[in-house]
Design an enzyme around this catalytic site. Structure first.
Site, mmCIF file in Angstrom:
data_model
loop_
_atom_site.group_PDB
_atom_site.id
_atom_site.type_symbol
_atom_site.label_atom_id
_atom_site.label_comp_id
_atom_site.label_asym_id
_atom_site.label_seq_id
_atom_site.Cartn_x
_atom_site.Cartn_y
_atom_site.Cartn_z
ATOM 1 N N TRP A 165 0.788 -1.227 0.000
ATOM 2 C CA TRP A 165 0.000 0.000 0.000
ATOM 3 C C TRP A 165 0.830 1.293 0.000
ATOM 4 C CZ3 TRP A 165 -4.425 1.421 -1.656
ATOM 5 C CH2 TRP A 165 -4.914 2.681 -1.310
ATOM 6 N N ASP A 209 -2.115 -5.339 -0.782
ATOM 7 C CA ASP A 209 -3.148 -4.534 -0.118
ATOM 8 C C ASP A 209 -4.315 -4.311 -1.071
ATOM 9 O OD1 ASP A 209 -4.268 -1.969 1.416
ATOM 10 O OD2 ASP A 209 -2.760 -2.843 2.743
ATOM 11 N N ASP A 210 -5.059 -3.260 -0.859
ATOM 12 C CA ASP A 210 -6.293 -2.967 -1.605
ATOM 13 C C ASP A 210 -6.037 -2.940 -3.118
ATOM 14 O OD1 ASP A 210 -8.913 -2.272 -2.053
ATOM 15 O OD2 ASP A 210 -8.863 -0.482 -0.795
ATOM 16 N N CYS A 228 -11.770 0.043 0.937
ATOM 17 C CA CYS A 228 -11.670 1.508 1.044
ATOM 18 C C CYS A 228 -11.576 2.163 -0.336
ATOM 19 C CB CYS A 228 -10.483 1.901 1.909
ATOM 20 S SG CYS A 228 -10.650 1.312 3.604
ATOM 21 N N LYS A 252 -5.040 -9.148 5.702
ATOM 22 C CA LYS A 252 -5.257 -7.820 6.286
ATOM 23 C C LYS A 252 -6.714 -7.468 6.042
ATOM 24 C CE LYS A 252 -4.075 -2.950 5.855
ATOM 25 N NZ LYS A 252 -3.100 -1.972 5.360
ATOM 26 N N ASP A 299 -9.704 -4.806 6.500
ATOM 27 C CA ASP A 299 -9.964 -3.375 6.697
ATOM 28 C C ASP A 299 -11.399 -3.136 7.184
ATOM 29 O OD1 ASP A 299 -9.358 -0.639 6.592
ATOM 30 O OD2 ASP A 299 -8.382 -0.803 4.639
ATOM 31 N N TRP A 359 -8.344 0.625 12.598
ATOM 32 C CA TRP A 359 -7.721 1.921 12.913
ATOM 33 C C TRP A 359 -7.785 2.279 14.411
ATOM 34 C CZ3 TRP A 359 -12.247 2.955 9.454
ATOM 35 C CH2 TRP A 359 -11.996 2.515 8.148
ATOM 36 N N ARG A 375 -4.585 -2.855 14.206
ATOM 37 C CA ARG A 375 -4.152 -1.463 14.113
ATOM 38 C C ARG A 375 -4.661 -0.695 15.331
ATOM 39 N NH1 ARG A 375 -3.624 0.622 8.866
ATOM 40 N NH2 ARG A 375 -4.211 2.625 9.747
ATOM 41 N N ASP A 413 -3.938 5.774 9.681
ATOM 42 C CA ASP A 413 -2.839 5.488 8.744
ATOM 43 C C ASP A 413 -1.616 6.360 9.025
ATOM 44 O OD1 ASP A 413 -4.879 4.044 7.597
ATOM 45 O OD2 ASP A 413 -4.323 4.578 5.556
HETATM 46 C C1 GAL Z 1 -6.969 2.012 4.819
HETATM 47 C C2 GAL Z 1 -5.895 1.259 5.575
HETATM 48 C C3 GAL Z 1 -4.620 1.351 4.763
HETATM 49 C C4 GAL Z 1 -4.840 0.758 3.393
HETATM 50 C C5 GAL Z 1 -6.019 1.427 2.714
HETATM 51 C C6 GAL Z 1 -6.381 0.741 1.414
HETATM 52 O O1 GAL Z 1 -8.170 1.911 5.522
HETATM 53 O O2 GAL Z 1 -5.736 1.803 6.857
HETATM 54 O O3 GAL Z 1 -3.572 0.692 5.438
HETATM 55 O O4 GAL Z 1 -5.079 -0.629 3.535
HETATM 56 O O5 GAL Z 1 -7.162 1.447 3.539
HETATM 57 O O6 GAL Z 1 -7.466 1.334 0.776
#
Ligand code: GAL
Length: 392
Positions: free
Chosen positions: A20, A55-56, A104, A130, A132, A167, A185, A189
């Site tokens: 990410w 990640d995403d 996200c 992971k 979210d 978070w 977490r 971020d």
């Molecule tokens: C946030 C997360 C980040 C990353 C991001 C991806 O919510 O805290 O670490 O994963 O989304 O969209």
């Protein structure tokens, strides 16, 4: 929801790399393979960094008819082939989803389809999820949503580290272990800055340290379940080789002093260490920092204690963390703009007391000396001196 499952995973804080911070939503199959190669070539894998987490944005915008996640066109070989590549490099493979209707970045996620997705992850060879907190929660609270995935993961025939990413909003250190989480977490971020303005996105390194000092989470932290102050930003910033893949919300790279502080404190906190930079352009300074064996030993100490502040007055801070050998790690942090001496005494830090002499080792230089109790270090602005203290 149970808390009596065997907890063989994450006995020490997980170490690895996540896409990410360097690649945000632009990540591709080739980036992940390059990261795996770089972990091997730089010696980071051999230093202990083992998880490679996508990640995403790895998923296509539509699921299949049954609701399974499908890889996007940027992952043309599919996730099982990518997992094989990562495994063949002697590493472990991780993916991302969200405890809501969407991720996200607006891609399909796992709420209500936990079992189906956990089975997919297991079939693909996923070792780390992971998870979210974005998308529609359909009126369900965080504990309920995270427990649903924790149960699904524990029902599949594969050991998968469960990384809770809500978070710190609902104090996950109070319930993370009970829903099968191995790390959670504790903060918003982290961005590649020293401090972020309160009205802008994310926390700088100094903000995250304030947050970790303020929350009452250290007691929940230990083998099998870790407070997570977010992934590392070492190596990120506009002048640090990131021109191809500009990271989000970055203004300037952290200075060397700030990077030392970032790494020293994540190790003192016994935090998960997920690298977040493009490893194909890692600087020598960053590689040496991230593979410092004295620091990694503090992070990975088997007692798993989270370091806490002993003193925070003005610009001078002293934090310490007890270690399995009876010694302690002691960090001296200078928040100010001028170099200064910061001092303390063994009686004021978390080390076994009562010895006549203590051996001290500077974790940056390896220099060693003895003391009867006084500890004093000269520390540059925003820098951190960190020593290992051992009763003789
Ligand atoms: C946030 C997360 C980040 C990353 C991001 C991806 O919510 O805290 O670490 O994963 O989304 O969209």
């Amino acid at each position: 929801m149970t808390d009596d499952r065997p907890r063989q995973l994450a006995r020490t804080p997980p170490l690895g790399w996540n896409s990410w911070n360097a690649f945000s939503c632009e990540v591709t199959d080739a980036d992940i393979r390059a990261a795996a190669d770089a972990l091997v070539e730089t010696g980071l894998r051999d230093a202990g960094y083992e998880y490679v987490v996508v990640d995403d944005c790895w998923m296509a915008s539509e699921t299949d008819r049954e609701g399974r996640l499908q890889p996007s066109a940027d992952f043309p070989n599919g996730m099982a082939a990518l997992a094989d590549y990562v495994h063949d490099s002697g590493l472990k493979f991780g993916l991302y989803s969200s405890a809501g209707s969407e991720t996200c970045q607006g891609y399909p996620a796992s709420l209500g389809r936990e079992r189906l997705h956990a089975e997919q992850f297991a079939d693909w060879g996923v070792d780390y999820l992971k998870y979210d907190n974005c998308g529609d929660h359909r009126g369900r609270d965080a504990i309920d949503r995270y427990a649903a995935m924790g149960d699904a993961l524990s029902s599949v025939d594969r050991e998968i580290v469960f990384s809770i990413c809500e978070w710190g909003r609902n104090e996950p250190w109070r319930w993370g272990r009970n829903v099968g989480g191995h790390l959670w977490r504790a903060t918003d971020d982290l961005v590649a800055k020293w401090r972020a303005d309160p009205d802008e996105f994310g926390l700088g390194v100094a903000d995250a340290l304030n947050r970790m000092a303020d929350i009452d989470a250290a007691a929940a932290h230990g083998p099998g379940g870790w407070n997570d102050p977010d992934m590392l930003q070492i190596g990120n910033g506009p002048d640090s080789g990131q021109s191809e893949h500009e990271a989000v919300d970055v203004q300037r790279p952290l200075t060397e002093a700030e990077r030392r502080t970032h790494f020293a404190f994540w190790c003192l906190l016994a935090a998960p260490l997920m690298l977040g930079t493009d490893l194909t352009s890692l600087s020598t300074f960053d590689r040496e920092l991230l593979t410092n064996e004295r620091l990694l030993a503090i992070d990975q100490d088997p007692l798993g204690i989270q370091g806490t502040p002993d003193r925070r007055d003005g610009d001078a801070e002293v934090w310490s963390k007890r270690l399995a050998d009876g010694g302690a790690a002691v960090a001296f942090h200078n928040r100010g703009d001028d170099a200064r001496e910061i001092s303390t005494h063994v009686s004021a830090v978390d080390v076994t007391g009562g010895a006549a002499r203590y051996q001290v080792c500077d974790c940056w230089t390896g220099n060693e000396w003895e003391t009867s109790g006084s500890l004093a270090m000269t520390v540059e602005p925003r820098d951190t001196a960190i020593v290992r203290v051992m009763p003789q």
